[in-house]
Design a protein around this motif. Sequence first.
Motif, PDB file in Angstrom:
ATOM      1  N   ALA A   1      -6.609   3.323  -9.383  1.00  0.00           N
ATOM      2  CA  ALA A   1      -6.941   1.989 -10.444  1.00  0.00           C
ATOM      3  C   ALA A   1      -5.248   2.912 -11.192  1.00  0.00           C
ATOM      4  O   ALA A   1      -4.516   4.103 -11.492  1.00  0.00           O
ATOM      5  N   ASN A   2      -4.436   2.349 -11.205  1.00  0.00           N
ATOM      6  CA  ASN A   2      -2.899   2.283 -12.119  1.00  0.00           C
ATOM      7  C   ASN A   2      -2.496   1.362 -12.592  1.00  0.00           C
ATOM      8  O   ASN A   2      -2.002   0.431 -13.250  1.00  0.00           O
ATOM      9  N   PRO A   3      -2.614   1.602 -14.164  1.00  0.00           N
ATOM     10  CA  PRO A   3      -2.197   3.355 -14.333  1.00  0.00           C
ATOM     11  C   PRO A   3      -3.875   3.959 -14.479  1.00  0.00           C
ATOM     12  O   PRO A   3      -4.860   2.898 -14.314  1.00  0.00           O
ATOM     13  N   ALA A   4      -3.828   5.143 -13.798  1.00  0.00           N
ATOM     14  CA  ALA A   4      -5.274   6.022 -13.961  1.00  0.00           C
ATOM     15  C   ALA A   4      -6.430   5.546 -14.631  1.00  0.00           C
ATOM     16  O   ALA A   4      -6.397   5.620 -16.075  1.00  0.00           O
ATOM     17  N   VAL A   5      -7.302   5.545 -13.952  1.00  0.00           N
ATOM     18  CA  VAL A   5      -8.877   5.417 -14.990  1.00  0.00           C
ATOM     19  C   VAL A   5      -9.094   6.930 -15.374  1.00  0.00           C
ATOM     20  O   VAL A   5      -9.394   7.198 -13.939  1.00  0.00           O
TER      21      VAL A   5
ATOM     22  N   LYS B   1       0.289  15.789 -10.580  1.00  0.00           N
ATOM     23  CA  LYS B   1      -0.182  14.587 -10.597  1.00  0.00           C
ATOM     24  C   LYS B   1      -0.008  12.798  -9.800  1.00  0.00           C
ATOM     25  O   LYS B   1       1.268  12.897 -10.298  1.00  0.00           O
ATOM     26  N   VAL B   2      -0.370  12.514  -9.231  1.00  0.00           N
ATOM     27  CA  VAL B   2      -0.156  11.216  -8.824  1.00  0.00           C
ATOM     28  C   VAL B   2       0.477  10.383  -9.434  1.00  0.00           C
ATOM     29  O   VAL B   2       1.287   9.174  -9.678  1.00  0.00           O
TER      30      VAL B   2
ATOM     31  N   LEU C   1       3.530   7.851  -9.951  1.00  0.00           N
ATOM     32  CA  LEU C   1       3.581   6.050  -9.827  1.00  0.00           C
ATOM     33  C   LEU C   1       3.952   5.691 -10.876  1.00  0.00           C
ATOM     34  O   LEU C   1       4.857   4.386 -10.800  1.00  0.00           O
ATOM     35  N   MET C   2       4.869   6.967 -12.353  1.00  0.00           N
ATOM     36  CA  MET C   2       5.405   5.876 -12.858  1.00  0.00           C
ATOM     37  C   MET C   2       7.346   5.684 -12.802  1.00  0.00           C
ATOM     38  O   MET C   2       7.384   4.868 -12.999  1.00  0.00           O
TER      39      MET C   2
ATOM     40  N   TYR D   1       1.440   6.560  -3.682  1.00  0.00           N
ATOM     41  CA  TYR D   1       0.312   7.641  -4.133  1.00  0.00           C
ATOM     42  C   TYR D   1       0.565   9.161  -2.646  1.00  0.00           C
ATOM     43  O   TYR D   1       0.158  10.117  -3.126  1.00  0.00           O
ATOM     44  N   PHE D   2       1.105   8.852  -1.975  1.00  0.00           N
ATOM     45  CA  PHE D   2       1.830  10.110  -1.077  1.00  0.00           C
ATOM     46  C   PHE D   2       3.204  10.155  -0.880  1.00  0.00           C
ATOM     47  O   PHE D   2       3.648   9.302  -1.227  1.00  0.00           O
TER      48      PHE D   2
END
Length: 713
Positions: free
Chosen positions: A157-161, A257-258, A262-263, A269-270
């Motif tokens: 999920a993005n934003p992360a859950v 942190k990933v 993602l921001m 993700y990689f």
Amino acid sequence: MKLHKINLLLWIFLLSIVPYCIQAQEVLTGISQNTTLIKASANKTSTKNAATAIKLPFVEDFSNYTGYPNPEKWADRQAFVNNTYPVYPPSIGVATLDALDENGRIYAHAERDAFHADTLTSQLIRLDSNFTQHRLMQLSDSLYLSFYYQPGGASKANPAVEWERIGDAPETGDKLFLDFGYATGNMIFIGFEYSDYIIEEGTYYVTGDTIENPFIPGNIYIFETSAFAGEVISMPSDSIFGPEYVWNEVWSTSGCKVDDWLMENPLQYFKQVLIPITDQQYLRNNFQFRFRNLASLDLDSWSGTNITGWASNCDQWHIDYIRLNVNRTYNDYYPSDVAFVSPTTTALSQYQAMPWHQYRNTDMAANFHNELANISSATKNTIYNYHVVKNGVTNVYTSTPNNENAAPYYNNGLHTYPYHAEPSIAFAYNYDNADSAVYTITHVFKMEGSTDENTHNDTCRFQQVFHNYYAYDDGTAEAGYSLLSTTSSPEAALAVQFTLAEPDTLRCVRFWFNSVLNDDNFASFSLMVWDDNDGKPGNVIYELPAQLPAHAENYLDFISYYPEEPIPVSGTFYVGFQQNHDIQLNLGFDQNNDARGHFFYKTSNSWNESFYKGAPMVRPVVGKYYDHSGVEEHVAQNIRFYPNPTTNVVFVTGLDELNSDVHYQITDIYGRTLESDRLNGNAIEMRSYAAGVYVIRLTSGSQTIKTEKIIKQ
């Protein structure tokens, strides 16, 4: 113990705002052992240096195997090749560096401060010659090494859950390194062999005393602690020499942190790294590169609680798609390749596996779910289809091939064309009155009309198992699941829901309990079976108290717990456990399959639906019992204890079938070990114990053969 730290913070926050309302809580931890590597290490196969050095190109995307790194390409076995921990890798499968050693256990030297953990070292590589042009290699040949990496603890999920994260993110002091190196050809001193020395009668030594080393003339041994007559100490007895290596750090990164990536880019993700080889010293016939990581454990207990069993694997780094070759440039990021990104899914709507005789066509899902990517820089024409084979021989179904253009991932995301990503399940399994069946479903996603540089990641297989058990999980635990109670009289329970097509008989329940540091989860529980009450557990159908967490022998994954008699069940029923203590039992938890809505935890008199994405590793066995694993069950059915209750001695019958020594262990109902010894004869003396309930556990070799609750009067 690195945990899902945000989960812990969330729990502390909940306690702070509702301290008198919440009486129990779900907790996820990492795992302290890697079953896949434990199985592999038990085979006692060793990694040997390749007979000849590897010629370019060197390409590895870890896409067609799991376990140890391929020994044809890698010189060590500390990394874990898997497809369950990474989130959206460029190609299915990664090598994970973490805090577990090559035998799948937390490093013996692991500590709170950053320590050297895993290493992934290439075999020798020929960088002395350009074999395409039949000449010596030159720096102008433009050699580049590239790879992708991801820190653990990502969420799809993005934003992360927070409760959907897989693994643990490395902290700032935890690092990932890349080194270049080679053997110089010289032999150097690398350490000592040690032998036992017995302190002579009438002598003793204190710290700082010295004696001449009896194994190495002229060498002085200095005592670091006091030693007394008869005590055995280890002394250096011979020098060990080995090849001299030159290793140079060429790249590193600190823990992160990933989420932060993602921001900046919602598809990142990689990250990919390109390293040019610009130093003449590496143009040789024995070049090597290696990845290594620093990890750290937090072994402190949570102040004010009795939380145990949280020390676990942590600080994961996932490495993928490594390429080393000539004629590359600084912007050579994208190979011509399309790939599966993650494993494909079951064809059943709810279960990963189910009893063959309980299967109905209504159990089929409508679609598969495939995660696919075009990691090239240009749109590619792709083709997809799948085929189904029963029991390895009978063709069941082949879908019609379907073409579609796939846009590049780097600015479009995954390939979501529905005929490829969500293909319809246009067949049904055909029950044939047999005991079991296995269907192999093979999915193929590949290029049409273009050169595919890597075909290993174009195929993905799923085995649909029909035996005598239900499973929401895929057999691999990414985390541990526990219930944390905060009441003065703790009581908590877990119930997993299953629905039968026809009435049946519950034969046993299989649990996968994670092995935790110091066996801190060795505490009693009751095996429970409930009926249904409007979609949640209802009345208790059966309760078997005084059970203990056990770990699979012979490196199997599940332990079977048998009721005293088979239990009739029908419709929807629930199996699980109940505990009356605050020790975390640490049940295996599969984070890649979502069984939310089908398992519940109990707080006082109420049942709550879990909010964690995943599946507890609990499997009920129904119908005719047979052992699908092909190995002997851990329970010896003929062993009995009598009398029970007892006033002094418990006798054991049925031991004649065993061919090895039997040991016994007596624990109280809270799992505390009171006595442990070899069983001589068939009597266990309990005269000195106070009246109460105890648990006797019998083992033969490394195998648990019987566990029984004993009442001492």
